[in-house]
Motif scaffolding. Structure first.
Motif, short mmCIF file in Angstrom:
data_model
loop_
_atom_site.label_atom_id
_atom_site.label_comp_id
_atom_site.label_asym_id
_atom_site.label_seq_id
_atom_site.Cartn_x
_atom_site.Cartn_y
_atom_site.Cartn_z
N LEU A 114 0.79 -1.43 -0.26
CA LEU A 114 0.16 0.21 0.06
C LEU A 114 1.03 1.19 -0.08
O LEU A 114 1.97 1.36 0.93
N ALA A 115 0.73 2.07 -1.37
CA ALA A 115 2.03 3.01 -1.05
C ALA A 115 0.80 4.17 -1.55
O ALA A 115 0.57 4.90 -1.84
N GLY A 116 0.66 4.41 -0.11
CA GLY A 116 -0.03 6.32 0.09
C GLY A 116 0.96 7.22 0.46
O GLY A 116 2.02 7.02 0.73
N ARG A 117 -0.06 8.07 -0.16
CA ARG A 117 0.92 9.54 -0.55
C ARG A 117 1.22 10.14 1.16
O ARG A 117 2.62 10.96 0.46
N SER A 118 0.95 10.25 1.79
CA SER A 118 1.45 10.35 3.54
C SER A 118 -0.14 9.95 4.26
O SER A 118 -1.22 9.41 3.73
#
Length: 169
Positions: A114-118
């Motif tokens: 899961l590559a959340g932006r922040s």
């Protein structure tokens, strides 16, 4: 652009944060749906996601973790922001410094794909009635304060940041 502001809540505090985020995005002219993550039928209908959960034992609630796990492939190429609602604002003294460290523990508990932006850790509402006797005793020994510790200005600023990013794309 259609954005899901999805959440998992135990006592309603996280829903309040999600509603505030959606209102901020709406003021910027973006279209949002605010929904509990366990009732989202068609995640593919959204272009971007802001996903959050109450934090219990330094981890998201199961409905939020399940949503992320079940939709990981779909979330991958789309913009995703993550938020957690815990109690760092309710703590005092040396315990207060532990709050920011909890954020990294929470993020590590989520799928690594899961590559959340922040990710933001916000304080929520904590009431004595929400804790068992042992929890109330520990909370008071740690110098905890009951009440609504949500920082609406910080939530509004983050909504504005997200809106700015989405409107630039």
């Amino acid at each position: 652009m259609h954005i899901l502001v999805g959440y998992a809540t135990a006592h309603g505090s996280t829903r309040g944060v999600a509603d505030r985020l959606a209102a901020g995005l709406g003021r910027a002219g973006l279209t949002t749906d605010t929904r509990p993550l366990d009732v989202v039928d068609d995640a593919d209908a959204y272009d971007a996601f802001i996903l959050g959960s109450a934090v219990h034992n330094q981890s998201w609630l199961d409905p939020a973790k399940d949503f992320v796990r079940d939709n990981l492939e779909l979330l991958g190429p789309r913009p995703v922001w993550l938020f957690s609602v815990g109690m760092p604002g309710a703590l005092h003294g040396p315990w207060r410094r532990l709050g920011p460290m909890e954020a990294s523990v929470i993020v590590r508990s989520l799928p690594t794909d899961l590559a959340g932006r922040s990710h933001r850790l916000f304080s929520g509402v904590i009431l004595a009635s929400q804790l068992p006797l042992g929890g109330r005793i520990r909370f008071r020994l740690m110098g905890g304060r009951y009440g609504d510790h949500r920082d609406w200005d910080a939530i509004d600023r983050w909504a504005a940041e997200i809106a700015g990013e989405l409107l630039r794309t």
